[in-house]
Enzyme design. Structure first.
Site, PDB file in Angstrom:
ATOM      1  N   ARG A 274      -1.700  22.377 -15.311  1.00 19.47           N
ATOM      2  CA  ARG A 274      -0.673  21.378 -15.629  1.00 19.47           C
ATOM      3  C   ARG A 274      -0.722  20.984 -17.100  1.00 19.47           C
ATOM      4  NH1 ARG A 274       1.441  16.387 -11.763  1.00 19.47           N
ATOM      5  NH2 ARG A 274       2.953  15.586 -13.256  1.00 19.47           N
TER       6      ARG A 274
ATOM      7  N   LYS B 140       8.786  23.072 -14.016  1.00 20.60           N
ATOM      8  CA  LYS B 140       7.846  21.960 -13.823  1.00 20.60           C
ATOM      9  C   LYS B 140       7.273  22.006 -12.409  1.00 20.60           C
ATOM     10  CE  LYS B 140       6.518  17.368 -14.686  1.00 20.60           C
ATOM     11  NZ  LYS B 140       6.694  16.060 -15.236  1.00 20.60           N
TER      12      LYS B 140
ATOM     13  N   LYS C  54       4.129  11.522 -11.527  1.00 21.56           N
ATOM     14  CA  LYS C  54       3.339  10.591 -12.353  1.00 21.56           C
ATOM     15  C   LYS C  54       4.117   9.287 -12.468  1.00 21.56           C
ATOM     16  CE  LYS C  54       0.839  13.669 -15.476  1.00 21.56           C
ATOM     17  NZ  LYS C  54       0.660  14.011 -16.885  1.00 21.56           N
TER      18      LYS C  54
ATOM     19  N   GLU D   5      -3.460  17.666 -12.497  1.00 22.30           N
ATOM     20  CA  GLU D   5      -3.777  17.994 -13.892  1.00 22.30           C
ATOM     21  C   GLU D   5      -5.240  18.341 -14.144  1.00 22.30           C
ATOM     22  OE1 GLU D   5      -1.813  15.302 -16.454  1.00 22.30           O
ATOM     23  OE2 GLU D   5      -2.141  16.541 -18.209  1.00 22.30           O
TER      24      GLU D   5
ATOM     25  N   HIS E 121       2.424  18.299 -27.422  1.00 21.03           N
ATOM     26  CA  HIS E 121       2.275  16.862 -27.182  1.00 21.03           C
ATOM     27  C   HIS E 121       1.029  16.249 -27.815  1.00 21.03           C
ATOM     28  CE1 HIS E 121       5.676  17.231 -24.582  1.00 21.03           C
ATOM     29  NE2 HIS E 121       5.601  15.979 -24.174  1.00 21.03           N
TER      30      HIS E 121
ATOM     31  N   ARG F 296       0.811  -1.242   0.000  1.00 19.91           N
ATOM     32  CA  ARG F 296       0.000   0.000   0.000  1.00 19.91           C
ATOM     33  C   ARG F 296       0.835   1.277   0.000  1.00 19.91           C
ATOM     34  NH1 ARG F 296      -3.233  -3.091   3.567  1.00 19.91           N
ATOM     35  NH2 ARG F 296      -4.955  -3.964   2.375  1.00 19.91           N
TER      36      ARG F 296
ATOM     37  N   GLU G  57      12.134  18.628 -24.337  1.00 26.87           N
ATOM     38  CA  GLU G  57      11.311  18.976 -23.157  1.00 26.87           C
ATOM     39  C   GLU G  57      11.814  20.295 -22.545  1.00 26.87           C
ATOM     40  OE1 GLU G  57       8.631  17.292 -22.659  1.00 26.87           O
ATOM     41  OE2 GLU G  57       9.050  15.348 -23.576  1.00 26.87           O
TER      42      GLU G  57
ATOM     43  N   HIS H  73      10.159  10.115 -28.711  1.00 23.97           N
ATOM     44  CA  HIS H  73       9.168  11.037 -28.160  1.00 23.97           C
ATOM     45  C   HIS H  73       9.548  12.497 -28.452  1.00 23.97           C
ATOM     46  CE1 HIS H  73       6.228  12.611 -25.386  1.00 23.97           C
ATOM     47  NE2 HIS H  73       7.189  13.277 -24.757  1.00 23.97           N
TER      48      HIS H  73
ATOM     49  N   ASN I  73       1.705  19.919 -21.692  1.00 24.71           N
ATOM     50  CA  ASN I  73       1.395  19.148 -22.902  1.00 24.71           C
ATOM     51  C   ASN I  73       1.632  19.929 -24.182  1.00 24.71           C
ATOM     52  OD1 ASN I  73       0.580  16.569 -22.207  1.00 24.71           O
ATOM     53  ND2 ASN I  73      -1.336  17.389 -21.384  1.00 24.71           N
TER      54      ASN I  73
ATOM     55  N   HIS J 276       2.205  13.297 -29.653  1.00 18.97           N
ATOM     56  CA  HIS J 276       1.877  11.912 -29.283  1.00 18.97           C
ATOM     57  C   HIS J 276       1.271  11.163 -30.449  1.00 18.97           C
ATOM     58  CE1 HIS J 276       1.618  12.581 -24.691  1.00 18.97           C
ATOM     59  NE2 HIS J 276       2.687  11.879 -24.993  1.00 18.97           N
TER      60      HIS J 276
HETATM   61  N1  NAD Z   1       6.197  10.354 -15.377  1.00 20.06           N
HETATM   62  C1  NAD Z   1       6.234  11.384 -16.209  1.00 20.06           C
HETATM   63  O1  NAD Z   1       5.791  12.493 -15.893  1.00 20.06           O
HETATM   64  C2  NAD Z   1       6.846  11.186 -17.552  1.00 20.06           C
HETATM   65  C3  NAD Z   1       7.203  12.290 -18.341  1.00 20.06           C
HETATM   66  C4  NAD Z   1       7.854  12.063 -19.552  1.00 20.06           C
HETATM   67  C5  NAD Z   1       8.131  10.775 -19.952  1.00 20.06           C
HETATM   68  N2  NAD Z   1       7.757   9.728 -19.175  1.00 20.06           N
HETATM   69  C6  NAD Z   1       8.059   8.347 -19.582  1.00 20.06           C
HETATM   70  O2  NAD Z   1       9.455   8.217 -19.653  1.00 20.06           O
HETATM   71  C7  NAD Z   1       9.770   7.200 -20.586  1.00 20.06           C
HETATM   72  C8  NAD Z   1      10.878   7.684 -21.469  1.00 20.06           C
HETATM   73  O3  NAD Z   1      11.980   7.982 -20.679  1.00 20.06           O
HETATM   74  P1  NAD Z   1      13.451   8.006 -21.279  1.00 20.06           P
HETATM   75  O4  NAD Z   1      13.473   8.766 -22.534  1.00 20.06           O
HETATM   76  O5  NAD Z   1      14.339   8.418 -20.168  1.00 20.06           O
HETATM   77  O6  NAD Z   1      13.668   6.489 -21.710  1.00 20.06           O
HETATM   78  P2  NAD Z   1      14.387   5.208 -21.079  1.00 20.06           P
HETATM   79  O7  NAD Z   1      14.220   5.130 -19.613  1.00 20.06           O
HETATM   80  O8  NAD Z   1      13.916   4.055 -21.871  1.00 20.06           O
HETATM   81  O9  NAD Z   1      15.915   5.490 -21.408  1.00 20.06           O
HETATM   82  C9  NAD Z   1      16.346   5.504 -22.747  1.00 20.06           C
HETATM   83  C10 NAD Z   1      17.498   4.530 -22.956  1.00 20.06           C
HETATM   84  O10 NAD Z   1      18.671   5.074 -22.398  1.00 20.06           O
HETATM   85  C11 NAD Z   1      19.254   4.160 -21.470  1.00 20.06           C
HETATM   86  N3  NAD Z   1      19.885   4.985 -20.458  1.00 20.06           N
HETATM   87  C12 NAD Z   1      19.271   5.691 -19.469  1.00 20.06           C
HETATM   88  N4  NAD Z   1      20.159   6.469 -18.828  1.00 20.06           N
HETATM   89  C13 NAD Z   1      21.365   6.232 -19.402  1.00 20.06           C
HETATM   90  C14 NAD Z   1      22.682   6.766 -19.203  1.00 20.06           C
HETATM   91  N5  NAD Z   1      22.899   7.723 -18.312  1.00 20.06           N
HETATM   92  N6  NAD Z   1      23.670   6.284 -19.969  1.00 20.06           N
HETATM   93  C15 NAD Z   1      23.438   5.360 -20.931  1.00 20.06           C
HETATM   94  N7  NAD Z   1      22.224   4.834 -21.193  1.00 20.06           N
HETATM   95  C16 NAD Z   1      21.194   5.274 -20.433  1.00 20.06           C
HETATM   96  C17 NAD Z   1      18.143   3.287 -21.013  1.00 20.06           C
HETATM   97  O11 NAD Z   1      18.604   2.043 -20.559  1.00 20.06           O
HETATM   98  C18 NAD Z   1      17.301   3.169 -22.280  1.00 20.06           C
HETATM   99  O12 NAD Z   1      17.837   2.184 -23.112  1.00 20.06           O
HETATM  100  C19 NAD Z   1       8.499   6.861 -21.315  1.00 20.06           C
HETATM  101  O13 NAD Z   1       8.019   5.631 -20.864  1.00 20.06           O
HETATM  102  C20 NAD Z   1       7.555   7.985 -20.930  1.00 20.06           C
HETATM  103  O14 NAD Z   1       6.204   7.571 -20.887  1.00 20.06           O
HETATM  104  C21 NAD Z   1       7.135   9.900 -17.993  1.00 20.06           C
HETATM  105 ZN    ZN Z   2       7.095  14.782 -23.321  1.00 15.53          ZN
END
Ligand code: NAD
Ligand code: ZN
Length: 366
Positions: free
Chosen positions: A241, A227, A143, A237, A248, A121, A185, A264, A245, A252
């Protein structure tokens, strides 16, 4: 070690610090032990972070229980992975006095945060983001979630971390395309909230691309401040918030229509150009500003047009399914100036006719 601190009153009853620095990763475990001495820590990370040596830098030679997500990335962002994380914690007899330590990009952070939200929980979580996306966006704001077989982030929860630790030096090992795409971003943040930040990005773009630590720390500070301000105003949101977007809604849709061939950030770059084309048609645009925005996105080698072969009808169809859609059509976030999201009639997201969106997609396909 240059450390900044941003306090976020993200919820009515709490706030959490964001520590920003360069080369700080090796000292973070000590800080966690000092700040959260009573909590047993469980690390969630992925195979690339391990390969690059970041896990070792974080924990040193200490015996620490962990779960390494493999394969890394979106393919593993599933409920099954979260089940494995939770069950690994159970096997190691973790209880309510646990803290999940998320080391990685947005996928790791979203999964680890969600696991923490549901384990017994809810147990504490801290985020150590290592990508440009995670440092600018996903680690701040609470999130969390995973994808279903049908859509992204179908399972999820708003769950705030106890703290965020950003070491910009971890970005050195990140793949170059991922690195640049994640910077979109930052461009988005500057466009919706801070003209000075946009000027800074324009003037320092080479230093950003060269990953100069002092410049990256400034970016992290700006991103988190912007942010945090938005999230503080509207944690779940309801209205403001939505400005996060910006770019986006079209972004998206283009990302999905490309079957995620586009990163992305690449898709959001196209979405930002789309939002500017819409703003021009509605009389909120400005040619000079449009050129500045396109130049900055181009200097990150981001696309400005929809790649050939993507079906416009498919993009429209996906826009209709946007999770913020009402009556099968979402509202669109626009800017009225660099650094200023458009606010009209008490709203931050605006009705835009389907016809104008179709025309915009045509212009984006040229
Ligand atoms: N929670 C939120 O508010 C929010 C906002 C934006 C995106 N997201 C989510 O985030 C995800 C995308 O995140 P991302 O772009 O970081 O992708 P990711 O976590 O998949 O990382 C991208 C790649 O880089 C590698 N990697 C990460 N850090 C590294 C480093 N320092 N050195 C070498 N390799 C490294 C990872 O292993 C992966 O292969 C999506 O699932 C998206 O939905 C969430
Ligand atoms: Zn984004």
């Amino acid at each position: 070690m240059n450390k900044l601190k941003v306090k976020i009153p993200a919820t009515a009853d709490g706030s959490y610090p964001i520590h920003i620095g360069s080369g700080t990763l090796s000292g973070i475990w000590g800080e966690l032990e000092k700040d959260f001495p009573k909590l047993r820590k469980f690390v969630v990370t992925d195979s690339n972070l391990k390969k690059c040596g970041h896990v070792k830098t974080l924990i040193g030679d200490k015996k620490v229980c962990s779960y390494v997500i493999d394969p890394a990335g979106e393919v593993s962002k599933t409920i099954e992975t979260v089940v494995k994380i939770v069950e690994s914690m159970e096997k190691e007899f973790f209880g309510r006095d646990s803290m999940v330590v998320a080391l990685g990009g947005g996928t790791v952070g979203d999964m680890a945060g969600f696991a923490a939200a549901i384990f017994k929980r809810g147990v504490k979580v801290v985020q150590i983001p290592t990508t440009t996306v995670a440092q600018a966006d996903s680690s701040v704001g609470g999130k969390t979630g995973v994808d279903s077989t049908i859509s992204k982030n179908a399972f999820g929860a708003f769950y705030m971390p106890e703290a965020v630790y950003i070491d910009v030096a971890t970005l050195k090992t990140l793949d170059d395309v991922q690195y640049r795409a994640g910077l979109v971003e930052s461009v988005k943040h500057a466009l919706i909230a801070d003209a000075k930040y946009f000027d800074f990005l324009e003037k320092n773009i080479q230093a950003v691309l060269d990953k100069e630590p002092a410049v990256l720390e400034k970016l992290a500070f700006w991103n988190c401040t912007i942010k945090a301000n938005v999230v503080e105003n509207d944690p779940t949101e309801k209205n403001m918030r939505r400005i996060l977007n910006f770019g986006h809604t079209i972004g998206h849709a283009v990302e999905s229509a490309s079957n995620f061939d586009l990163l992305h950030g690449e898709a959001v770059s196209i979405g930002i150009v789309g939002a500017e084309l819409i703003a021009q048609e509605l009389g909120f645009g400005d040619e000079k500003r449009f050129e500045r925005i396109k130049n900055l996105l181009e200097s990150l080698s981001m696309p400005l047009c929809i790649p050939k072969g993507l079906d416009k009808e498919k993009i429209i169809d996906i826009i209709k399914r946007d999770k913020k859609a009402v009556d099968l059509w979402p509202n669109f976030v626009l800017i009225e100036d660099i650094g200023k999201a458009l606010f009209r009639d008490g709203q931050w997201a605006h009705k835009v006719d389907k016809k104008l969106i179709e025309e915009t997609l045509d212009k984006l396909t040229d």
